[in-house]
Design an enzyme around this catalytic site. Structure first.
Site, PDB file in Angstrom:
ATOM      1  CB  CYS A  22      -0.943   0.003   1.197  1.00  0.00           C
ATOM      2  SG  CYS A  22      -2.278  -1.191   1.011  1.00  0.00           S
ATOM      3  CG  PHE A  23       5.097   1.275   0.770  1.00  0.00           C
ATOM      4  CD1 PHE A  23       5.995   1.456  -0.276  1.00  0.00           C
ATOM      5  CD2 PHE A  23       5.113   0.062   1.466  1.00  0.00           C
ATOM      6  CE1 PHE A  23       6.894   0.453  -0.635  1.00  0.00           C
ATOM      7  CE2 PHE A  23       6.007  -0.947   1.114  1.00  0.00           C
ATOM      8  CZ  PHE A  23       6.898  -0.745   0.059  1.00  0.00           C
TER       9      PHE A  23
END
Length: 398
Positions: free
Chosen positions: A169-170
């Protein structure tokens, strides 16, 4: 002799480099057509996975969905697909082949939809695209989704490709960081960035013993986003939307195993082992100080905000910790509400939402009328990406 060569190399080096900072020149987004409403999802999810007998767990899941601050999501997998592939519905059944067969085709295809919109907005011939970064946490293949997209779009065979798999998700921050370096180090470079995510890899039935897996089922949605970046824009034909000023990545202390994903025969398993919102909110001010100290900014309410909406609790705790005004996370919460957590694609959707709203509402800049902004990515590691943005006067973008 050596000096002559050094001067020559220096001159070549200078010619190769761009002059100014990287600009975002266009943004495009896409989702599958199948829309899932959060209010109806618990009933659908427990029915389709043959788990209706697990009444307590269903109640828990209902509460998760109610607290998620998500109104709707988009999902490629439909009831028909799940009926044909019952193993995908089980909690732990070998189903990687069925999942891979779907995402290997659909991830580049959804990426193409988003990229085509970005290219259209940019308005330049796609032959001018020099670099491609493709990012997905949904399935792995060789040659990769970057190759498939190059073929689907008809990009030049000499386009320089970077394929990022399994970042998590980063990665919406990661792709901007890499694209910035590519654009600024190569004169005339135009970098197409595509993040495409399809939850078919993580979808699975409920389990009493793994509530963290259920959190993922309540949050994740499908979507793809594309941006085009370049330095030294040709203002006669290109319209900058944001400038990328700096980009940093760090691993948070004492956060090992906070978020894990493992690719197994059962697909991609998702594990939340620690207090993720607490870890992020505790460390976020340090990232902000490191990013904005050199510019002399310490009022976090003076920035426009784009934060990966991992879940509502992360946003709530960051707001609380930094004393942010409610409207700071408006674009971020809007995207969470309309699309759910689309992993790497989220922050690019939020950038799109922000520049559109800023123009609609007659704000002075693409960043809600403000000059400086921050984009945060949070994900496995715990890894935090921090990108410093500068907005562009709204008059520029018309």
């Amino acid at each position: 002799m050596a000096n002559h060569h050094n001067a020559e190399i220096e001159e070549i080096r200078n010619r190769q480099r761009a002059q100014g900072p990287a600009n975002i020149l266009a943004i495009g987004t896409a989702t599958p057509s199948n829309c899932v409403y959060q209010a109806d999802y618990p009933d659908y999810y427990f029915r389709i996975t043959n788990s209706e007998h697990m009444t307590d767990l269903k109640l828990k899941f209902k509460r998760m969905c109610e607290k998620s601050m998500i109104r709707k999501r988009y999902m490629h997998i439909t009831e028909e697909y799940l009926k044909e592939n019952p193993n995908v519905c089980a909690y732990e059944a070998p189903s990687l082949d069925a999942r891979q067969d779907l995402v290997v085709v659909e991830v580049p295809r959804l990426g193409k939809e988003a990229a085509s919109k970005a290219i259209k907005e940019w308005g330049q011939p796609k032959s001018k695209i020099t670099h491609l970064i493709f990012c997905t946490t949904s399935g792995v293949d060789m040659p990769g989704a970057d190759y498939q997209l190059t073929k689907l779009l008809g990009l030049r065979p000499s386009v320089k490709r970077f394929m990022m798999y399994q970042q998590g998700c980063f990665a919406g921050g990661t792709v901007l960081r890499l694209a910035k370096d590519l654009a600024e180090n190569n004169a005339g470079a135009r970098v197409l960035v595509v993040c495409s995510e399809i939850t078919a890899v993580t979808f699975r039935g409920p389990s009493d013993s793994h509530l963290d897996s259920l959190v993922g089922q309540a949050l994740f949605g499908d979507g793809a986003a594309a941006v085009i970046l370049g330095s030294d824009p040709d203002l006669s034909v290109e319209r900058p939307l944001f400038q990328l000023i700096s980009a940093a990545q760090t691993i948070l202390p004492d956060s090992d195993g906070a978020i894990d994903g493992h690719l197994r025969e059962v697909g991609l398993t998702f594990h939340l082992l620690k207090d993720v919102p607490g870890l992020i909110s505790k460390n976020i001010e340090k990232s902000l100080k490191e990013a904005f100290g050199p510019i002399g900014i310490s009022d976090w309410n003076s920035l426009f905000w784009i934060a990966h909406p991992g879940g509502p609790a992360i946003l709530d705790q960051v707001e609380l910790k930094l004393g942010l005004k409610e409207e700071k996370m408006r674009a971020t919460r809007q995207v969470l509400s309309d699309y759910g957590n689309m992993s790497s694609a989220c922050v690019l959707f939020i950038l799109d939402e922000m520049r559109k709203k800023s123009i609609e509402e007659g704000k002075a800049t693409t960043g809600e009328g403000l000059d400086w902004g921050v984009l945060f990515g949070f994900g496995p590691g715990l890894t935090v990406e921090t990108v410093v943005l500068h907005s562009v006067p709204a008059t520029f973008t018309h």
